[in-house]
Scaffold this motif. Sequence first.
Motif, mmCIF file in Angstrom:
data_model
loop_
_atom_site.group_PDB
_atom_site.id
_atom_site.type_symbol
_atom_site.label_atom_id
_atom_site.label_comp_id
_atom_site.label_asym_id
_atom_site.label_seq_id
_atom_site.Cartn_x
_atom_site.Cartn_y
_atom_site.Cartn_z
ATOM 1 N N THR A 1 0.832 -1.205 0.000
ATOM 2 C CA THR A 1 0.000 0.000 0.000
ATOM 3 C C THR A 1 0.866 1.255 0.000
ATOM 4 O O THR A 1 0.587 2.209 -0.737
ATOM 5 N N LYS A 2 1.924 1.254 0.788
ATOM 6 C CA LYS A 2 2.823 2.415 0.838
ATOM 7 C C LYS A 2 3.560 2.612 -0.481
ATOM 8 O O LYS A 2 3.715 3.748 -0.950
ATOM 9 N N LEU A 3 4.021 1.528 -1.072
ATOM 10 C CA LEU A 3 4.710 1.631 -2.361
ATOM 11 C C LEU A 3 3.776 2.184 -3.433
ATOM 12 O O LEU A 3 4.148 3.090 -4.192
ATOM 13 N N ILE A 4 2.574 1.657 -3.509
ATOM 14 C CA ILE A 4 1.599 2.104 -4.504
ATOM 15 C C ILE A 4 1.290 3.588 -4.317
ATOM 16 O O ILE A 4 1.206 4.347 -5.291
ATOM 17 N N ALA A 5 1.153 4.026 -3.079
ATOM 18 C CA ALA A 5 0.847 5.435 -2.807
ATOM 19 C C ALA A 5 1.981 6.352 -3.243
ATOM 20 O O ALA A 5 1.740 7.490 -3.677
ATOM 21 N N GLY B 1 13.717 2.073 -15.659
ATOM 22 C CA GLY B 1 14.597 2.569 -14.614
ATOM 23 C C GLY B 1 13.985 2.583 -13.222
ATOM 24 O O GLY B 1 14.331 3.430 -12.401
ATOM 25 N N LEU B 2 13.092 1.649 -12.963
ATOM 26 C CA LEU B 2 12.463 1.556 -11.649
ATOM 27 C C LEU B 2 13.257 0.614 -10.747
ATOM 28 O O LEU B 2 13.916 -0.299 -11.230
ATOM 29 N N SER B 3 13.145 0.830 -9.447
ATOM 30 C CA SER B 3 13.709 -0.151 -8.525
ATOM 31 C C SER B 3 12.860 -1.419 -8.619
ATOM 32 O O SER B 3 11.695 -1.370 -9.031
ATOM 33 N N HIS B 4 13.440 -2.521 -8.214
ATOM 34 C CA HIS B 4 12.701 -3.778 -8.257
ATOM 35 C C HIS B 4 11.449 -3.701 -7.381
ATOM 36 O O HIS B 4 10.398 -4.211 -7.754
ATOM 37 N N GLY B 5 11.554 -3.046 -6.238
ATOM 38 C CA GLY B 5 10.419 -2.940 -5.318
ATOM 39 C C GLY B 5 9.231 -2.215 -5.930
ATOM 40 O O GLY B 5 8.092 -2.668 -5.823
ATOM 41 N N TYR B 6 9.490 -1.080 -6.583
ATOM 42 C CA TYR B 6 8.396 -0.348 -7.230
ATOM 43 C C TYR B 6 7.844 -1.121 -8.418
ATOM 44 O O TYR B 6 6.631 -1.194 -8.608
ATOM 45 N N ALA B 7 8.717 -1.713 -9.210
ATOM 46 C CA ALA B 7 8.252 -2.501 -10.353
ATOM 47 C C ALA B 7 7.383 -3.669 -9.882
ATOM 48 O O ALA B 7 6.323 -3.929 -10.454
ATOM 49 N N ALA B 8 7.810 -4.347 -8.827
ATOM 50 C CA ALA B 8 7.048 -5.479 -8.304
ATOM 51 C C ALA B 8 5.694 -5.023 -7.775
ATOM 52 O O ALA B 8 4.678 -5.698 -7.980
ATOM 53 N N ALA B 9 5.657 -3.875 -7.117
ATOM 54 C CA ALA B 9 4.392 -3.362 -6.584
ATOM 55 C C ALA B 9 3.433 -3.027 -7.717
ATOM 56 O O ALA B 9 2.234 -3.319 -7.637
ATOM 57 N N ILE B 10 3.939 -2.431 -8.781
ATOM 58 C CA ILE B 10 3.093 -2.085 -9.933
ATOM 59 C C ILE B 10 2.529 -3.356 -10.564
ATOM 60 O O ILE B 10 1.333 -3.449 -10.855
ATOM 61 N N ILE C 1 4.229 5.755 -5.740
ATOM 62 C CA ILE C 1 4.643 5.606 -7.141
ATOM 63 C C ILE C 1 4.424 6.866 -7.975
ATOM 64 O O ILE C 1 5.333 7.274 -8.691
ATOM 65 N N PRO C 2 3.258 7.520 -7.927
ATOM 66 C CA PRO C 2 3.105 8.730 -8.746
ATOM 67 C C PRO C 2 4.141 9.810 -8.417
ATOM 68 O O PRO C 2 4.674 10.462 -9.315
ATOM 69 N N HIS C 3 4.451 9.969 -7.149
ATOM 70 C CA HIS C 3 5.427 10.980 -6.740
ATOM 71 C C HIS C 3 6.839 10.593 -7.197
ATOM 72 O O HIS C 3 7.587 11.421 -7.707
ATOM 73 N N VAL C 4 7.201 9.338 -7.013
ATOM 74 C CA VAL C 4 8.545 8.865 -7.326
ATOM 75 C C VAL C 4 8.781 8.771 -8.832
ATOM 76 O O VAL C 4 9.859 9.104 -9.316
ATOM 77 N N THR C 5 7.767 8.337 -9.577
ATOM 78 C CA THR C 5 7.954 8.078 -11.011
ATOM 79 C C THR C 5 7.423 9.181 -11.917
ATOM 80 O O THR C 5 7.770 9.220 -13.096
ATOM 81 N N GLY C 6 6.528 10.020 -11.390
ATOM 82 C CA GLY C 6 5.902 11.042 -12.232
ATOM 83 C C GLY C 6 4.779 10.500 -13.096
ATOM 84 O O GLY C 6 4.273 11.209 -13.961
ATOM 85 N N ARG C 7 4.407 9.255 -12.873
ATOM 86 C CA ARG C 7 3.328 8.628 -13.643
ATOM 87 C C ARG C 7 2.335 7.980 -12.687
ATOM 88 O O ARG C 7 2.725 7.355 -11.705
ATOM 89 N N ASP C 8 1.049 8.109 -13.005
ATOM 90 C CA ASP C 8 0.003 7.496 -12.191
ATOM 91 C C ASP C 8 -0.077 5.996 -12.462
ATOM 92 O O ASP C 8 0.379 5.508 -13.496
ATOM 93 N N ILE C 9 -0.703 5.295 -11.534
ATOM 94 C CA ILE C 9 -0.845 3.837 -11.642
ATOM 95 C C ILE C 9 -1.521 3.419 -12.952
ATOM 96 O O ILE C 9 -1.024 2.503 -13.619
ATOM 97 N N PRO C 10 -2.622 4.062 -13.396
ATOM 98 C CA PRO C 10 -3.219 3.646 -14.674
ATOM 99 C C PRO C 10 -2.252 3.767 -15.860
ATOM 100 O O PRO C 10 -2.298 2.946 -16.783
ATOM 101 N N GLU C 11 -1.363 4.749 -15.822
ATOM 102 C CA GLU C 11 -0.355 4.864 -16.887
ATOM 103 C C GLU C 11 0.588 3.668 -16.867
ATOM 104 O O GLU C 11 0.978 3.158 -17.930
ATOM 105 N N TRP C 12 0.974 3.238 -15.672
ATOM 106 C CA TRP C 12 1.842 2.061 -15.564
ATOM 107 C C TRP C 12 1.111 0.811 -16.032
ATOM 108 O O TRP C 12 1.717 -0.054 -16.675
ATOM 109 N N PHE C 13 -0.184 0.708 -15.732
ATOM 110 C CA PHE C 13 -0.960 -0.439 -16.206
ATOM 111 C C PHE C 13 -0.959 -0.483 -17.729
ATOM 112 O O PHE C 13 -0.807 -1.545 -18.331
ATOM 113 N N ARG D 1 2.193 -6.328 -9.187
ATOM 114 C CA ARG D 1 1.262 -6.979 -8.251
ATOM 115 C C ARG D 1 -0.094 -6.275 -8.260
ATOM 116 O O ARG D 1 -1.145 -6.922 -8.281
ATOM 117 N N GLU D 2 -0.074 -4.944 -8.268
ATOM 118 C CA GLU D 2 -1.328 -4.193 -8.290
ATOM 119 C C GLU D 2 -2.068 -4.414 -9.600
ATOM 120 O O GLU D 2 -3.297 -4.555 -9.624
#
Length: 75
Positions: A11-15, A53-62, A17-29, A64-65
Amino acid sequence: MSLNHSSETHTKLIARIPHVTGRDIPEWFTTIENGPSFLRCDERTTWLAAEHGLSHGYAAAIVREHERVRRERHY
């Protein structure tokens, strides 16, 4: 490497992601859906991390979501 984070960590990683990556979750989907047709989540995670160029943790969270939302659509 496992794709499973605790629910709280996920939940924390997903929250963040937009700040860290500059892209919202639907864009990553959309990125995942338009990317290579990998069968396994860990392959998608590795590709997403390397290609964008994402960390493994953020990529895995995306990934998984994405899987969670995709499963919910089918029910």
